[in-house]
Design an enzyme around this catalytic site. Sequence first.
Site, PDB file in Angstrom:
ATOM      1  N   SER A 102       0.375   2.982   1.004  1.00  0.00           N
ATOM      2  CA  SER A 102      -0.233   3.720  -0.097  1.00  0.00           C
ATOM      3  C   SER A 102      -1.582   4.297   0.335  1.00  0.00           C
ATOM      4  O   SER A 102      -1.648   5.058   1.297  1.00  0.00           O
ATOM      5  CB  SER A 102      -0.335   2.820  -1.332  1.00  0.00           C
ATOM      6  OG  SER A 102      -0.647   3.558  -2.487  1.00  0.00           O
ATOM      7  N   ASP A 105       8.705   9.173  -4.552  1.00  0.00           N
ATOM      8  CA  ASP A 105       7.707   8.106  -4.550  1.00  0.00           C
ATOM      9  C   ASP A 105       7.301   7.741  -5.980  1.00  0.00           C
ATOM     10  O   ASP A 105       6.813   8.581  -6.747  1.00  0.00           O
ATOM     11  CB  ASP A 105       6.488   8.571  -3.762  1.00  0.00           C
ATOM     12  CG  ASP A 105       5.416   7.513  -3.656  1.00  0.00           C
ATOM     13  OD1 ASP A 105       4.621   7.391  -4.606  1.00  0.00           O
ATOM     14  OD2 ASP A 105       5.390   6.784  -2.648  1.00  0.00           O
ATOM     15  N   HIS A 164       7.913   2.615  -3.684  1.00  0.00           N
ATOM     16  CA  HIS A 164       6.557   2.834  -3.193  1.00  0.00           C
ATOM     17  C   HIS A 164       6.169   1.619  -2.357  1.00  0.00           C
ATOM     18  O   HIS A 164       6.165   0.501  -2.851  1.00  0.00           O
ATOM     19  CB  HIS A 164       5.591   2.997  -4.371  1.00  0.00           C
ATOM     20  CG  HIS A 164       4.191   3.361  -3.964  1.00  0.00           C
ATOM     21  ND1 HIS A 164       3.859   4.608  -3.492  1.00  0.00           N
ATOM     22  CD2 HIS A 164       3.032   2.636  -3.968  1.00  0.00           C
ATOM     23  CE1 HIS A 164       2.554   4.650  -3.245  1.00  0.00           C
ATOM     24  NE2 HIS A 164       2.040   3.458  -3.509  1.00  0.00           N
TER      25      HIS A 164
END
Length: 422
Positions: free
Chosen positions: A204, A300, A367
Amino acid sequence: MGKNLCIWGLILIGLSKWVSGFEYNEIEEEEYYNRTELAFLDSSLNYGVSAAANTPLMVGLTLIRSAAAKGAVCLDGSLPAYHLHRGYGSGANSWLIQLEGGGWCNSIRSCVYRKKTRRGSSYYMEKQIPFSGILSNRAEENPDFFNWNRVKVRYCDGASFAGDSENKAAQLQFRGQRIWWAAVEDLKAKGMRYAKQALLSGCSAGGLASILHCDEFRGIMPRSTKVKCLSDAGLFLDSVDVAGGHTLRNMFSGVVSLQGLQKNLPRTCTNHLDATSCFFPQNLIANIRTPMFLLNAAYDSWQVQASLAPPSADPHGYWLECKLNHARCSALQIQFLQGFRNHMLNVMKGFSMNQKNGLFVNSCFAHCQSERQDTWFADDSPLIGNKGIALAVGDWYFDRSGIRAVDCAYPCDKTCHNLVFK
């Protein structure tokens, strides 16, 4: 594996509670961006090999004592930190550095909020965290990196380890770049300077950081060290949201200006684009000289919720059900999401032409797939063709084969561990 590989169907995995990073219904949207990370999953959620495994290895927190003298401090002025588990045997001189994710703060208000959390202060960080997925110490869970020196560098600056400024009035230190350097120097002193192999990774906001710092990491390490980089869920796109605006660009602009990122962004980008554009990986990846692997879900989950259809762009909640469960998306909403996937694939074209780089883009609503055991390496982990994520990354890192795995479009992949929210 350079062409699209098709897999049919879909698996939904329901979470028993909200996942940290997506709770936005009762908090300020600027605080929402402080929470991009996915929390470690409950032990009640069992997948494949991880269901049979013992409790994940718990690794203690190490404060970087030398950082204060360098001005390398968290938002609140506390010491930065990392978690290190030593390697052994054939991995004793190999190092995996994982940069933690967890959103950004783009205003004084959101950074003041953040400095009273584990994302802005080491005072609030967990004293131990689980090492799973790519950080696991078990060969049956992490076949290629289990016995490496594995490090998780904690994220407490709010700008992907890239800022270098301060706001004295608000008592905020924006020292991400210095934290990055201090962590690397401390780890070099603990043996990383002798590394024969090294992999810089991140998830991330940490995945964005691994892109920003990849070539720096190569330059820091000895020439004889094999160095590569992995970005998991770090390809944040400069996309148009459902209202025709640029939600993420506006937010990134605040991060860049507030935290003084301009001078630390890659000059190969800032010499022809504005600083905010150079915080978007799509404008960076083609110019990275060090071998890089991009691991990303084509849909995502964080970007769908926070960039494409945030509450500010969807005030009437037309996208709410779709964001929580993609099975409830209308045909028009799926069409919009397919456009997002096409955008992602287009920005990867130049990057993918470089033979040293790797790709794994699966058509999942997910994610961060490298830190979770169920998606990294388990009996039912996501596949493209017949290869899962851990083996794809390993094959690429060790030059066993070239990896450019791109899934066909939704709903073709029945191996996904899609995130569904209540």
